[in-house]
Design an enzyme around this catalytic site. Structure first.
Site, short mmCIF file in Angstrom:
data_model
loop_
_atom_site.label_atom_id
_atom_site.label_comp_id
_atom_site.label_asym_id
_atom_site.label_seq_id
_atom_site.Cartn_x
_atom_site.Cartn_y
_atom_site.Cartn_z
N SER A 218 5.23 6.47 -6.52
CA SER A 218 4.07 5.78 -7.11
C SER A 218 3.53 6.62 -8.27
O SER A 218 3.89 7.79 -8.43
CB SER A 218 2.99 5.59 -6.05
OG SER A 218 2.42 6.84 -5.72
N ASP B 191 7.04 2.67 -8.11
CA ASP B 191 6.23 1.71 -7.36
C ASP B 191 4.94 1.41 -8.14
O ASP B 191 4.25 2.33 -8.58
CB ASP B 191 5.90 2.36 -6.00
CG ASP B 191 5.26 1.41 -5.02
OD1 ASP B 191 5.52 0.19 -5.10
OD2 ASP B 191 4.52 1.89 -4.13
N GLU C 103 5.50 -8.55 -10.26
CA GLU C 103 4.64 -9.10 -9.20
C GLU C 103 3.82 -10.26 -9.71
O GLU C 103 3.28 -10.23 -10.82
CB GLU C 103 3.71 -8.00 -8.65
CG GLU C 103 2.76 -8.52 -7.57
CD GLU C 103 2.04 -7.44 -6.78
OE1 GLU C 103 2.49 -6.28 -6.78
OE2 GLU C 103 1.00 -7.78 -6.17
N HIS D 59 -2.16 -3.50 1.35
CA HIS D 59 -1.81 -2.09 1.45
C HIS D 59 -2.72 -1.37 2.45
O HIS D 59 -3.85 -1.81 2.67
CB HIS D 59 -1.93 -1.41 0.08
CG HIS D 59 -0.89 -1.88 -0.90
ND1 HIS D 59 -1.20 -2.60 -2.02
CD2 HIS D 59 0.46 -1.76 -0.90
CE1 HIS D 59 -0.08 -2.89 -2.68
NE2 HIS D 59 0.94 -2.39 -2.01
N GLY D 60 -2.22 -0.27 3.01
CA GLY D 60 -3.07 0.60 3.81
C GLY D 60 -3.02 0.31 5.30
O GLY D 60 -2.17 -0.45 5.78
N HIS E 165 5.40 -6.33 -0.17
CA HIS E 165 4.61 -5.08 -0.19
C HIS E 165 3.72 -5.07 1.06
O HIS E 165 3.65 -6.04 1.80
CB HIS E 165 3.74 -5.05 -1.45
CG HIS E 165 4.51 -4.64 -2.66
ND1 HIS E 165 4.29 -3.48 -3.31
CD2 HIS E 165 5.54 -5.25 -3.30
CE1 HIS E 165 5.13 -3.37 -4.33
NE2 HIS E 165 5.90 -4.45 -4.35
N SER F 171 3.64 -2.05 6.28
CA SER F 171 3.54 -1.11 7.40
C SER F 171 3.04 -1.82 8.64
O SER F 171 2.26 -2.78 8.55
CB SER F 171 2.60 0.05 7.04
OG SER F 171 3.30 1.02 6.29
N ILE G 212 7.21 0.27 2.69
CA ILE G 212 6.53 0.96 3.80
C ILE G 212 6.08 2.35 3.34
O ILE G 212 6.91 3.19 2.98
CB ILE G 212 7.46 1.07 5.02
CG1 ILE G 212 7.76 -0.35 5.55
CG2 ILE G 212 6.85 1.94 6.12
CD1 ILE G 212 8.94 -0.45 6.47
N ASP G 213 4.79 2.56 3.33
CA ASP G 213 4.23 3.86 2.97
C ASP G 213 3.27 4.34 4.06
O ASP G 213 3.43 5.42 4.63
CB ASP G 213 3.49 3.74 1.63
CG ASP G 213 2.95 5.07 1.14
OD1 ASP G 213 3.23 6.10 1.78
OD2 ASP G 213 2.26 5.09 0.11
P1 13P Z 1 1.84 -0.13 3.19
O1 13P Z 1 0.51 0.40 2.80
O2 13P Z 1 1.72 -1.29 4.13
O3 13P Z 1 2.75 0.90 3.72
O4 13P Z 1 2.53 -0.74 1.86
C1 13P Z 1 3.19 0.10 0.95
C2 13P Z 1 3.52 -0.58 -0.33
O5 13P Z 1 3.46 -1.78 -0.48
C3 13P Z 1 3.96 0.29 -1.43
O6 13P Z 1 4.15 -0.42 -2.61
O1 G3H Z 2 1.17 0.59 -2.90
C1 G3H Z 2 0.73 1.71 -2.78
C2 G3H Z 2 1.57 2.75 -2.16
O2 G3H Z 2 1.27 2.87 -0.80
C3 G3H Z 2 1.41 4.04 -2.91
O3 G3H Z 2 0.19 4.64 -2.64
O4 G3H Z 2 -0.68 5.06 -4.92
O5 G3H Z 2 -1.62 6.25 -2.93
O6 G3H Z 2 0.67 6.81 -3.78
P1 G3H Z 2 -0.40 5.77 -3.65
ZN ZN Z 3 2.81 -2.07 -2.87
#
Ligand code: 13P
Ligand code: G3H
Ligand code: ZN
Length: 318
Positions: free
Chosen positions: A48, A81, A133, A177-178, A208, A211, A252-253
């Protein structure tokens, strides 16, 4: 072997999804590669803008190059990303990335098309593929906050893909996200995927915010001093259904961050006398590898490595 997502997506389409995992540091990189190689899965490393500025973007790129050398069996794409236009151009120039995401989804439709087209043109000239997107995930996407889901409109998706020439499309279907995705039951709009697949058969879609926020992980974090109240995520048993509807990449992050948090909280709770950063790191790397291998089973990508390598080599010869 560093590849673009083109062949990975063709091989996966309709059958399974490739895991796209965000990484930020050395320990995650080691666990990521170990986990994918041991579960015999092709994968996507996601960097990212936040990851690139956490230490130094060139440091991450150097780690990717080295990982490719020390894990000769790995088959993976290196992907930016949620890029803006300037970051996409920087990654295209870097000579390391095989894929970039231009996220202009917060812009009006016409502006999104305009920016995406410019990135596609620059990327394709270098043999790099582009994810774009359309629609907006509720919550935070890099620096943009959306109060509500703006679901992707299938007809607009069709026009957008034709107008921009992008190689894959991230669609908003109700994920976010999150660690706090749903209050109560999760609602994913698979009907939107179905309609997009009807209009764009064979075109790779991206999910996206996927998780799962495992509740046992959350409970362990909270028992070790954490305060994650009301955390919830996507039901991973739906990954394969999404794959049949054209989703070839699942991001998945957060779940990986939870593994990191649990390992470190428990480690220092149980070993208050320790202070060597390598001690929890030695616990984290194999735990992260195990986490990745388990995800790949849910995505259906586990066990696909030999077949995907042969497929790529055969298409290079053709
Ligand atoms: P999560 O926060 O659900 O892991 O999503 C990650 C993501 O979409 C990164 O682009
Ligand atoms: O979509 C977001 C990803 O989880 C990346 O998160 O921008 O905090 O690295 P970040
Ligand atoms: Zn994302």
């Amino acid at each position: 072997m560093i590849v673009t997502t083109k062949e990975l997506f063709k091989h996966a389409y309709g059958k399974y999804a490739i895991g796209a995992y965000n990484i930020n540091n050395l320990e995650q990189t080691m666990g990521l590669f170990e986990g994918n190689v041991s579960s015999k899965a092709p994968f996507i490393v996601q960097l990212s803008r936040g990851a690139r500025s956490y230490t130094h973007k060139r440091m991450l790129e150097a780690m990717m190059k080295t990982a490719d050398e020390i894990f000769p069996d790995a088959v993976f794409a290196i992907h930016l990303d949620h890029g803006d236009e300037a970051t996409c151009m920087d990654c295209i120039e870097s000579g390391i990335y095989s894929s970039v995401m231009i996220d202009a989804s917060a812009e009006a439709y016409e502006k999104n098309v305009e920016i995406t087209k410019r990135v596609v043109e620059a990327a394709h000239a270098r043999g790099i593929v582009v994810e774009a997107e359309l629609g907006q995930l509720k919550g935070v996407e890099e620096d943009v906050v959306a109060a509500e889901h703006v679901y992707t409109k299938p007809e607009e998706a069709y026009d957008f893909v034709k107008a921009t020439g992008c190689d894959s499309l991230a669609c908003a279907i109700g994920t976010s996200h999150g660690a706090f995705k749903f209050k109560g039951e999760q609602k994913l709009r698979f009907d939107i995927l179905e309609k997009i697949q009807e209009l764009l058969p064979g075109f790779p879609l991206v999910m996206h915010g996927s998780s799962s926020v495992p509740q046992d992980e959350v409970a362990r974090i909270n028992a070790a001093g954490g305060a994650l109240k009301g955390a919830s995520g996507v039901d991973a048993t739906q990954f394969l259904e999404a794959a049949t509807l054209g989703v070839t990449k699942i991001n998945i992050d957060t779940d990986g961050r939870l593994v990191w948090c649990r390992v470190h909280r428990e480690f220092f709770r149980d070993h208050p006398e320790k202070f060597d950063l390598r001690d929890p790191g030695k616990v984290f790397m194999p735990e992260y590898a195990k986490f990745i291998a388990n995800k790949n089973v849910l995505l259906g990508s586990a066990g696909q490595l030999d077949s995907v390598r042969e497929y790529i080599l055969a298409s290079e010869k053709a």
